[in-house]
Design a protein around this motif. Structure first.
Motif, short mmCIF file in Angstrom:
data_model
loop_
_atom_site.label_atom_id
_atom_site.label_comp_id
_atom_site.label_asym_id
_atom_site.label_seq_id
_atom_site.Cartn_x
_atom_site.Cartn_y
_atom_site.Cartn_z
N ILE A 111 81.15 62.50 50.45
CA ILE A 111 79.80 62.58 51.03
C ILE A 111 79.21 61.18 51.15
CG2 ILE A 111 77.45 63.49 50.66
CD1 ILE A 111 78.79 65.79 49.04
N ASP A 112 78.74 60.85 52.34
CA ASP A 112 78.25 59.49 52.63
C ASP A 112 77.16 59.04 51.66
OD1 ASP A 112 79.91 59.19 54.70
OD2 ASP A 112 78.45 59.70 56.27
N ALA A 113 76.27 59.98 51.37
CA ALA A 113 75.10 59.63 50.57
C ALA A 113 75.46 59.24 49.14
CB ALA A 113 74.13 60.81 50.56
N LYS A 249 72.95 57.65 44.16
CA LYS A 249 72.70 57.89 45.58
C LYS A 249 72.62 56.56 46.33
CE LYS A 249 67.76 58.26 45.99
NZ LYS A 249 67.54 57.04 46.77
N GLU A 257 66.64 63.84 50.81
CA GLU A 257 67.78 63.82 51.74
C GLU A 257 69.11 63.92 50.99
OE1 GLU A 257 65.87 61.11 55.35
OE2 GLU A 257 66.92 60.16 53.67
N PHE A 258 69.14 63.21 49.86
CA PHE A 258 70.35 63.22 49.03
C PHE A 258 70.66 64.64 48.55
CE2 PHE A 258 72.35 62.68 44.79
CZ PHE A 258 73.48 61.97 45.17
N ASN A 260 69.61 67.40 49.87
CA ASN A 260 69.96 68.23 51.02
C ASN A 260 71.42 68.04 51.42
OD1 ASN A 260 67.37 69.12 51.06
ND2 ASN A 260 66.72 67.83 52.78
N LYS A 261 71.85 66.77 51.43
CA LYS A 261 73.22 66.45 51.79
C LYS A 261 74.22 67.17 50.88
CE LYS A 261 74.25 63.80 55.25
NZ LYS A 261 73.54 62.52 55.48
N GLU A 264 74.27 70.90 51.48
CA GLU A 264 75.09 71.25 52.65
C GLU A 264 76.55 71.44 52.25
OE1 GLU A 264 74.61 68.19 55.59
OE2 GLU A 264 72.43 68.52 55.64
N ASN A 265 76.96 70.67 51.26
CA ASN A 265 78.34 70.77 50.79
C ASN A 265 78.50 71.71 49.59
OD1 ASN A 265 79.98 68.67 52.42
ND2 ASN A 265 78.07 67.64 51.94
#
Lengths: 422, 233
Positions: A111-113, A249, A257-258, A260-261, A264-265
């Motif tokens: 995950i990018d974040a 993060k 946002e973190f 949420n990211k 999502e996963n």
């Protein structure tokens, strides 16, 4: 009438029927007493949480676990049946499902974040052997960089290094035979643990620093290299497993946002600040409930104020007529009784607060010598001056509002009728 | 000049209607002494209440100079500044000191403590009770109480002093002393005196006597001189 004269006249009117005034004030002070204690208790506990966790407010460390892993209600099937939803992670039916598999950890890493993953190895130490021959348990954890620590002597551990070194709570220094924090530095802590094969193993770790423990600190903090070694030796597969990992993060995205990211996963993330907030919310909720109960006591005492004032108006009918005959305006009469009502609230709350301060002294000294012994710096009750002023203001306002009807009745008395009343 | 203009006051409605004052008119010149005399039920108390703005007439008006006391923005304020009232049963605050009792109207007006105490002491001097200033009002004799009440009525330096049966609760000796004081102060201060009484002897000392019966003015006798009044009696 001048404000000061109004207040002093109203105050001396209170002394005319001393017993009645005393009883009314007593009722108000009981309500205030309970209100002050419930608010003071909440304030005390909140202060404690802040003193313990306030330092963590802006720490960039998140605990990451599988979504639903904390949702035990559904997990055990002891709640209502839930419909299967392919978009949600499977219900956790046993703890093994909540563990993060290596593939899960890879997924988090991708995950990018997420900047970095920190593994919270939790080696189980059976006991530590003190030089006096006694054995002590030592709850331990892995060193996590960036978390503020209140070092009392020596130095904190370094990130990715310090093999063979540990830091220890200043209350545990006798495990290395030290009498003070300073004395413990450089001494070796002898520990015993059981490996995966059931063999008892011994090890020695050097104290690099000591710290003041907070709510979430363990007694012993082990450097990440040794923590991994010990945890691996204890894992049946040789690979330690995790219920949760820690992640930092990326600084370019926000806290929400973190989360949420990760969501999502199908992972959930919570920060140390979240723990702080959750605890504070619980305390506020309990505090509000307690304050509501004292509100009922206050409501009852306010009925007493209305009653007292109606009787005062009745008793002073002739005097009200005289005041009017001598040129007093209706609003002066209204003011006299309103201020008298406010003064009942004022004195009642002042005496209630004096009682509450007394109770605070007693409770805090008993608590810190008994069930709160060892929890440093916790004032169980904390009625701040600001809170006290606020309570007095609120009580005076409430009683003044309660006095509106009797005061209005007094102001509307026909002066002639009032003067005939002998 | 205080002028009563066609004042009628009725109580109750329809069958229970009772007329306390029936078209009463009278002018009271500044500085004069006036008595309103009548039996109980004659309407004299109602007249006193309306004249002082404590009650409102059903019809008619009371004027202080050119302006109606009821149309003035604040009747209570007008009364506080222009009228001093003395009651039959004194109405003192028993637990307060004499000087506090006298200063009460000034306190209600918003005068500061130092100024109102000074004025109260001056008023007490006028009624000869300076030495009782610190005593509690309830410890005084009836005559002294009424003198304190007079001091309280005068402390605001009113234009009109209204006395409702001022000697009704006093023995003859104290009654005479209070009477003398009222007339003395009228001479000295030029305050218009309005006495409501059923005591004919007291009424006769006034330069003007209004006889009320069943709410109506039956006689209105004005005398040019105080002494002449005494002779005629």
């Amino acid at each position: 009438m001048r404000s000061l004269d109004l207040i002093s006249t109203a105050n001396s009117n209170l002394r005319r029927s001393k017993l009645r005034t005393f009883l009314t004030i007593l009722a108000i002070s009981i309500g205030t007493f309970t209100l002050a204690l419930s608010l003071g208790l909440g304030q005390g506990v909140r202060n404690y949480i802040t003193s313990q966790l306030g330092d963590y407010q802006n720490v960039n460390i998140y605990q990451v676990n599988k979504e639903g892993a904390n949702d035990f209600g559904g997990a055990f099937g002891n709640g209502d049946p839930q419909e299967y939803d392919p978009n949600k992670s499977a219900a956790v039916t046993d703890f093994s499902q909540a563990y993060l598999r290596p593939t899960d950890i890879d997924k988090i890493q991708e995950i990018d974040a997420v900047n970095e993953i920190i593994f919270p190895y939790a080696p189980a130490i059976d006991y530590a052997s003190a030089p006096d021959g006694k054995k002590y348990t030592v709850p331990s954890s892995t060193f996590i960089p960036d978390i503020p620590v209140r070092i009392t002597a020596g130095q904190n551990l370094d990130k990715n290094g310090d093999e063979g070194k540990v830091t220890i709570s200043r209350k545990y220094v006798k495990l290395v035979g030290a009498s003070s924090s300073e004395d413990a530095i450089g001494k070796e802590l002898k520990i015993t643990y059981t490996d995966a094969k059931g063999q008892t193993q011994e090890d020695g770790l050097i104290i690099k620093g000591t710290y003041e423990p907070t709510l979430i600190d363990s007694a012993l903090t082990i450097n990440s290299i040794d923590a991994k070694r010990l945890a691996s030796a204890q894992a049946p597969t040789g690979e330690p497993t995790f219920f949760a990992v820690l992640a930092t993060k990326d600084s370019s995205i926000s806290d929400q946002e973190f989360k949420n990211k990760l969501s999502e996963n199908k992972f959930s993330a919570s920060s140390l600040a979240d723990i702080n907030n959750t605890l504070n919310n619980i305390v506020s909720g309990v505090q509000a409930a307690l304050a509501a109960f004292s509100g009922i006591a206050i409501l009852a005492s306010v009925v007493g104020v209305v009653n007292t004032l109606f009787m005062a108006v009745l008793e002073r009918t002739r005097e009200i007529g005289l005041f009017r005959a001598l040129g007093a305006k209706k609003k002066t009469i209204f003011g006299l009784f309103s201020v008298e009502a406010a003064l009942l609230g004022f004195w009642g709350s002042v005496f209630g607060l004096i009682g509450a301060y007394g109770a605070q002294l007693a409770v805090n000294s008993i608590a810190s010598n008994t069930f709160l012994k060892g929890i440093e710096g916790l004032q169980l009750l904390n009625i701040t001056p600001m809170l006290a002023i606020m309570i007095v203001g609120i009580m005076a306002t409430i009683t003044m509002v309660a006095g509106i009807i009797p005061a209005f009745k007094a102001s509307r008395l026909d002066p002639i009728e009032a003067l005939r009343n002998e | 000049m205080l002028s009563i203009q066609s004042v009628t006051k009725t109580y109750g409605k329809k069958d229970n209607k009772f007329t306390a004052l029936d078209n009463v008119s009278a002018d009271f010149e500044a500085g004069t002494t006036n008595a309103i005399i009548g039996k109980s039920g004659s309407g004299k108390s109602t007249m006193l209440h309306i004249m002082t703005g404590l009650d409102r007439p059903s019809s008619g008006d009371i004027k202080d100079g050119e302006a109606s006391i009821f149309q003035k923005t604040d009747t209570d304020k007008w009364r506080g500044e222009n009228v001093g009232i003395i009651f039959q049963s004194f109405f003192l605050q028993g637990n307060d000191s004499v000087v506090e009792n006298v200063a009460l109207p000034l306190k209600l007006k918003g005068v500061n403590r130092r100024a109102r105490n000074k004025q109260a002491m001056e008023a007490l001097e006028q009624v000869g009770l300076l030495d009782k200033a610190k005593n509690k009002a309830k410890d005084l004799s009836g005559g002294q109480k009424q003198r304190v009440a007079i001091a309280r009525a005068l402390v605001t330096k009113p234009k009109i002093l209204v006395a409702d049966e001022p000697t009704g609760n006093l023995d003859s000796e104290n009654g005479a002393a209070v009477e003398n004081l009222l007339f003395e102060l009228n001479q000295k201060l030029g305050t218009t005196l309005l006495i409501v009484t059923h005591d004919l002897d007291l009424a006769k000392r006034c330069s003007r006597v209004i006889f009320l019966k069943d709410g109506q003015v039956k006689k209105d006798i004005a005398k040019k001189h105080h002494d002449e009044g005494e002779k005629n009696a």
